[in-house]
Design an enzyme around this catalytic site. Structure first.
Site, mmCIF file in Angstrom:
data_model
loop_
_atom_site.group_PDB
_atom_site.id
_atom_site.type_symbol
_atom_site.label_atom_id
_atom_site.label_comp_id
_atom_site.label_asym_id
_atom_site.label_seq_id
_atom_site.Cartn_x
_atom_site.Cartn_y
_atom_site.Cartn_z
ATOM 1 N N CYS A 149 -51.616 66.627 -33.803
ATOM 2 C CA CYS A 149 -51.214 65.209 -33.831
ATOM 3 C C CYS A 149 -50.011 64.964 -32.926
ATOM 4 O O CYS A 149 -50.023 64.035 -32.103
ATOM 5 C CB CYS A 149 -50.874 64.776 -35.253
ATOM 6 S SG CYS A 149 -52.268 64.813 -36.401
ATOM 7 N N GLY A 197 -46.453 67.946 -39.571
ATOM 8 C CA GLY A 197 -47.859 68.080 -39.919
ATOM 9 C C GLY A 197 -48.560 68.939 -38.900
ATOM 10 O O GLY A 197 -47.967 69.786 -38.261
ATOM 11 N N CYS A 198 -49.825 68.702 -38.717
ATOM 12 C CA CYS A 198 -50.633 69.469 -37.771
ATOM 13 C C CYS A 198 -50.111 69.263 -36.354
ATOM 14 O O CYS A 198 -49.902 68.125 -35.923
ATOM 15 C CB CYS A 198 -52.092 69.023 -37.875
ATOM 16 S SG CYS A 198 -53.165 69.850 -36.698
ATOM 17 N N PHE A 199 -49.938 70.349 -35.632
ATOM 18 C CA PHE A 199 -49.403 70.227 -34.280
ATOM 19 C C PHE A 199 -50.329 69.476 -33.332
ATOM 20 O O PHE A 199 -49.879 68.936 -32.326
ATOM 21 C CB PHE A 199 -48.965 71.549 -33.680
ATOM 22 C CG PHE A 199 -49.873 72.736 -33.821
ATOM 23 C CD1 PHE A 199 -51.253 72.638 -33.804
ATOM 24 C CD2 PHE A 199 -49.312 73.997 -33.963
ATOM 25 C CE1 PHE A 199 -52.062 73.760 -33.913
ATOM 26 C CE2 PHE A 199 -50.109 75.130 -34.076
ATOM 27 C CZ PHE A 199 -51.495 75.010 -34.044
#
Length: 176
Positions: free
Chosen positions: A15, A11-13
Site C-alpha cells: 500500500c 500496514g502492508c508495504f
C-alpha cells in the site's frame, strides 16, 4: 541534488509503496523489513508475526521537491495510526504504524507532525517513533507489487482505494 531517506510502516508495504511511487520528488522505493531481531528475515518469517519486524518502505526522495513533512502528512492520510498492530484486516505486529527516522531533524519533525495529527484523529495515535534500525529489502517479487499486479484481489480491494485517496487529496503532488 541531495537525496534523503524516509522509512515508514503503516500496514502492508504494498500500500505505501504504491502511493509513494506516485509522489513527485520520490526517486526510489524499496519494500522491506525493519525493527526486529532476526537477521535477514524472509516474508514467511515476518508473516508468522514473531520476528519483531514491521513491513516498511524505504523512500528515497529529493527534499527540494518534496519535504519530509509532506511525506509524513501523506503517511497519516493513507493509513490509520490509531490501531495497534493492525490496518484493516491485516493484523499482527508486522503491520504496526511506525516511523523510523534517519536524523535528529527527522525525529523532531515526526514528533511535531504526530502532535498535530493527534487533533485530527478521534483515538490516540499509536505510531511507533524511533531511530531507523537495520533495513532488510523484501524479496524481489514484493518490489513494485501493485504496479505489476493491479488486478490481484488484495491490490484491487485494499491498495487501489489508498492510491485513489492519495490522488484525490494530493493532486498537486503527483508525478508529472
Amino acid at each position: 541534488m541531495t537525496t534523503e531517506i524516509a522509512t515508514l510502516g503503516g500496514g502492508c508495504f504494498w500500500c505505501l509503496e504504491a502511493v509513494y511511487q506516485e509522489l513527485h520528488g520520490v526517486e526510489k522505493i524499496e519494500s522491506g523489513y525493519s525493527g526486529g531481531e532476526l537477521i535477514a528475515p524472509s516474508y514467511e518469517q515476518i508473516c508468522e508475526g514473531d520476528t519483531g519486524h514491521a513491513e516498511v518502505v524505504r523512500i528515497y526522495f529529493d527534499p527540494a521537491v518534496v519535504s519530509y513533512r509532506e511525506i509524513l502528512e501523506i503517511f497519516f492520510t493513507i493509513h490509520d495510526p490509531t490501531t495497534p498492530n493492525r490496518q484493516g484486516n491485516d493484523v499482527g505486529s508486522q503491520y504496526r504504524s511506525v516511523i523510523y527516522t534517519h536524523s535528529a531533524e527527522q525525529m523532531a519533525m515526526a514528533r511535531q507532525v504526530i502532535a498535530e495529527m493527534a487533533g485530527v484523529w478521534d483515538a490516540p495515535i499509536v505510531t511507533e517513533l524511533t531511530e531507523a534500525p537495520v533495513f532488510y529489502p523484501a524479496e524481489a517479487y514484493h518490489q513494485d507489487y501493485f504496479v505489476n499486479h493491479p488486478l490481484q484481489s488484495y491490490c484491487a480491494f485494499v491498495v487501489a482505494p489508498k492510491v485513489a485517496k492519495f490522488r484525490k487529496i494530493f493532486t498537486n503532488k503527483l508525478r508529472r
